[in-house]
Design a protein around this motif. Sequence first.
Motif, mmCIF file in Angstrom:
data_model
loop_
_atom_site.group_PDB
_atom_site.id
_atom_site.type_symbol
_atom_site.label_atom_id
_atom_site.label_comp_id
_atom_site.label_asym_id
_atom_site.label_seq_id
_atom_site.Cartn_x
_atom_site.Cartn_y
_atom_site.Cartn_z
ATOM 1 N N ARG A 1 0.819 -1.212 0.000
ATOM 2 C CA ARG A 1 0.000 0.000 0.000
ATOM 3 C C ARG A 1 0.852 1.261 0.000
ATOM 4 N N ALA A 2 2.065 1.182 0.532
ATOM 5 C CA ALA A 2 2.955 2.344 0.490
ATOM 6 C C ALA A 2 3.356 2.704 -0.929
ATOM 7 N N ASN A 3 3.218 1.754 -1.862
ATOM 8 C CA ASN A 3 3.512 2.004 -3.273
ATOM 9 C C ASN A 3 2.231 2.222 -4.075
ATOM 10 N N SER A 4 1.156 2.662 -3.401
ATOM 11 C CA SER A 4 -0.137 2.969 -4.035
ATOM 12 C C SER A 4 -0.789 1.738 -4.646
ATOM 13 N N VAL A 5 -0.517 0.574 -4.101
ATOM 14 C CA VAL A 5 -1.171 -0.653 -4.539
ATOM 15 C C VAL A 5 -2.391 -0.878 -3.653
ATOM 16 N N VAL A 6 -3.539 -1.060 -4.272
ATOM 17 C CA VAL A 6 -4.778 -1.272 -3.536
ATOM 18 C C VAL A 6 -4.901 -2.755 -3.203
ATOM 19 N N VAL A 7 -5.022 -3.056 -1.917
ATOM 20 C CA VAL A 7 -5.134 -4.439 -1.456
ATOM 21 C C VAL A 7 -6.462 -4.579 -0.722
ATOM 22 N N ASN A 8 -7.395 -5.260 -1.340
ATOM 23 C CA ASN A 8 -8.678 -5.577 -0.706
ATOM 24 C C ASN A 8 -8.591 -7.014 -0.197
ATOM 25 N N ASP A 9 -8.264 -7.147 1.084
ATOM 26 C CA ASP A 9 -7.930 -8.464 1.624
ATOM 27 C C ASP A 9 -9.089 -9.149 2.335
ATOM 28 N N VAL A 10 -10.293 -8.610 2.274
ATOM 29 C CA VAL A 10 -11.437 -9.256 2.915
ATOM 30 C C VAL A 10 -12.018 -10.292 1.955
ATOM 31 N N ARG B 1 -16.835 -13.186 3.444
ATOM 32 C CA ARG B 1 -16.982 -12.328 4.621
ATOM 33 C C ARG B 1 -17.670 -11.004 4.298
ATOM 34 N N LEU B 2 -18.037 -10.795 3.065
ATOM 35 C CA LEU B 2 -18.667 -9.549 2.647
ATOM 36 C C LEU B 2 -20.169 -9.737 2.483
ATOM 37 N N ARG B 3 -20.887 -8.630 2.616
ATOM 38 C CA ARG B 3 -22.317 -8.656 2.350
ATOM 39 C C ARG B 3 -22.560 -8.786 0.846
ATOM 40 N N PRO B 4 -23.711 -9.269 0.441
ATOM 41 C CA PRO B 4 -23.957 -9.475 -1.001
ATOM 42 C C PRO B 4 -23.769 -8.211 -1.824
ATOM 43 N N GLU B 5 -24.161 -7.050 -1.294
ATOM 44 C CA GLU B 5 -24.016 -5.823 -2.081
ATOM 45 C C GLU B 5 -22.563 -5.375 -2.198
ATOM 46 N N GLN B 6 -21.663 -5.926 -1.372
ATOM 47 C CA GLN B 6 -20.249 -5.565 -1.448
ATOM 48 C C GLN B 6 -19.438 -6.529 -2.302
ATOM 49 N N GLN B 7 -20.024 -7.593 -2.753
ATOM 50 C CA GLN B 7 -19.310 -8.584 -3.555
ATOM 51 C C GLN B 7 -19.287 -8.139 -5.017
ATOM 52 N N ASN B 8 -18.109 -7.711 -5.485
ATOM 53 C CA ASN B 8 -17.933 -7.259 -6.861
ATOM 54 C C ASN B 8 -16.573 -7.723 -7.365
ATOM 55 N N ARG B 9 -16.203 -7.296 -8.569
ATOM 56 C CA ARG B 9 -14.965 -7.763 -9.192
ATOM 57 C C ARG B 9 -13.728 -7.226 -8.478
ATOM 58 N N GLU B 10 -13.828 -6.034 -7.901
ATOM 59 C CA GLU B 10 -12.670 -5.458 -7.222
ATOM 60 C C GLU B 10 -12.525 -5.935 -5.786
ATOM 61 N N ALA B 11 -13.512 -6.640 -5.276
ATOM 62 C CA ALA B 11 -13.423 -7.148 -3.909
ATOM 63 C C ALA B 11 -12.484 -8.348 -3.858
ATOM 64 N N HIS B 12 -11.754 -8.459 -2.760
ATOM 65 C CA HIS B 12 -10.790 -9.542 -2.530
ATOM 66 C C HIS B 12 -9.843 -9.671 -3.718
ATOM 67 N N ALA B 13 -9.145 -8.571 -3.995
ATOM 68 C CA ALA B 13 -8.233 -8.543 -5.129
ATOM 69 C C ALA B 13 -7.173 -7.481 -4.885
ATOM 70 N N ILE B 14 -6.109 -7.547 -5.694
ATOM 71 C CA ILE B 14 -5.034 -6.564 -5.676
ATOM 72 C C ILE B 14 -5.129 -5.768 -6.970
ATOM 73 N N LEU B 15 -5.197 -4.444 -6.843
ATOM 74 C CA LEU B 15 -5.370 -3.559 -7.991
ATOM 75 C C LEU B 15 -4.156 -2.655 -8.102
ATOM 76 N N THR B 16 -3.494 -2.700 -9.265
ATOM 77 C CA THR B 16 -2.333 -1.852 -9.498
ATOM 78 C C THR B 16 -2.015 -1.818 -10.982
ATOM 79 N N SER B 17 -1.609 -0.660 -11.456
ATOM 80 C CA SER B 17 -1.130 -0.463 -12.840
ATOM 81 C C SER B 17 -2.111 -0.984 -13.877
ATOM 82 N N GLY B 18 -3.387 -0.826 -13.626
ATOM 83 C CA GLY B 18 -4.388 -1.225 -14.588
ATOM 84 C C GLY B 18 -4.676 -2.706 -14.638
ATOM 85 N N ILE B 19 -4.099 -3.502 -13.771
ATOM 86 C CA ILE B 19 -4.384 -4.935 -13.756
ATOM 87 C C ILE B 19 -5.050 -5.293 -12.430
ATOM 88 N N ARG B 20 -5.740 -6.401 -12.452
ATOM 89 C CA ARG B 20 -6.433 -6.890 -11.264
ATOM 90 C C ARG B 20 -6.002 -8.322 -11.009
#
Length: 421
Positions: A97-106, A110-129
Motif C-alpha cells: 500500500r505504500a507504493n499505491s497498490v490497492v489491497v482488498n484483503d477481505v 466475509r462480505l455482504r452481497p451488495e459488497q461482492q464485486n470484481r474489485e473485492a478480494h483482489a489486488i489492484l495496481t497499474s491497470g491490472i487486477r
Amino acid sequence: MVSVVSSTNTLTNRCELDSHADTCAFDPAGCCVLSTSSQSRNVTGFHNGLKINDVQIGNVCLAYDCPFDHRTYCLHFCEVLLIPGLGSHLLCVDQLRANSVVVNDVPLIRLRPEQQNREAHAILTSGIRIPLLFDKPISYFTCRQPTNAEGSDIMEFQPVWMTADIPWQPYDPDSRRQEEALRQQIDADYQAPYHQLACFTRLDSTLPTAACLDCLPQVFGDNNNVICGVHSLTIRPMKTSGKSYLIKPDQLARRWRTSIECARRTLEKTTQGAVCDWSVIQGSRHFCPVQYQLEYLRLKTNVDVDVKFGPCKSAEGNTCVAVYATPVQWARAYPLHKESDVHTSLTQLFRQFGFPQCIIPDDAKSLTQGKFREVANKGQVPIHPIEPHHPNQALTEDTIWEGSRLYRRFILSLIILIKHL
C-alpha cells in the motif's frame, strides 16, 4: 547491488498476504532474484526463540499469468527479504500500500452481497487486477518463477512494480501520530444516536391499568410530553411503604439464610453507596445522576480541611488557599479568589484523588454549610467538624505552619543569593 542470474526453473508458488509481516519475504528458489544488497537484517518470528540472522535484502521478480487477458506480467518486488526454504512467499500489505497498490484483503464470503464485486478480494495496481484466493485463513494468489525471456523482454511481458525501489522503513513514529490525529478528527464529528424515553409530567387517579400509547396525549392532556417507540404500555400501582433503599443485617440474613452476625460482617465489608431512596418519590421528580458517586475512588482515610488567608492579594487575584491534609503525611492546597469559592477546591479534590471517608473542618460556616456541604453530600462524604476552640486538633494547622516555615526559609535563601550576586 550485485546482479544474480536467474535459472530457467518455472515452479508454481503462492504469494500469501501476511498481516503480521513488516516486510515482504521471498524464497529465492521460487522467484527470480534480480539483485541483492550488501546489507542484511536479523529476522524474528512471533516468538523470541524463532530468529534468523543475516538475512539478505534484494529485488526479485515473479511471473503472473492473468486468466482474463491471457497475458504474463512480471511482478517486481524491491527491498524484500530473501529467506531460503521459506516455501510460500509472504507479502507485507503495508509495504504494498505504500507504493499505491490497492489491497482488498477481505474474502468474498466475509462480505455482504451488495459488497461482492470484481474489485473485492483482489489486488489492484497499474491497470491490472489480481484476484485473490482464500484458503482459510490465508488469502493468496498463484505465481511462478519467470523464465529468462520473460524477465528481459519488457515489451512482451509488462513489468508491474509492486513495491517501491527505495529503502523500506517498516516502523515510523510519524505514521502513528498522523493516524491518531486523523482518528481524533474523524471521531470529533461523530454524534452518538439519541434515544428518547417516555416521560410523564403527572399522574391521574382515573388512569386505566392498560392504555394505548396513541391515547396517552389525551389522557395526560399534553401532546409534548409523551414520546415512545413501543406499541403498548401497562401502568400498575405499586406500594412503597415500609421499603428501604438500604439493606439491613436482618434482611440480608433472612434472604441469604445465614446468621445475623455473618450478615453484619458482610455489610461492613461491602458498600451501599450511590443508592437513592425510591420510597419517598412522588410525582415527576428529576433524579440526580448517581454515576458521580461511582466514578471516582473511595479513599480509606479522613481528610482535614482549612482555609489560610494571605497577607495580600496575589498576582493571579487569589486571597486565600484551601489546605487539605491527611494522617498519612499527605497534603494538597488549592488557591482561591475568595473564601466562598472553597467548594470548587473540594470538587477538584474528588476528581483528582477520590472520595475520603469524611471531611474534618473547623467550625467555619464556609466549610460546614452552603455549597461546600452540597458538594460533599453529592459524593456521600460526611462532614465531621472538630470541637470548637480547639484548633490544635486539626492536622491542617500543622500543615499550614510547616508550609509557612518552608516559604520563609525559601524567601530568605533567595534574598541571600541576590545579595551575593
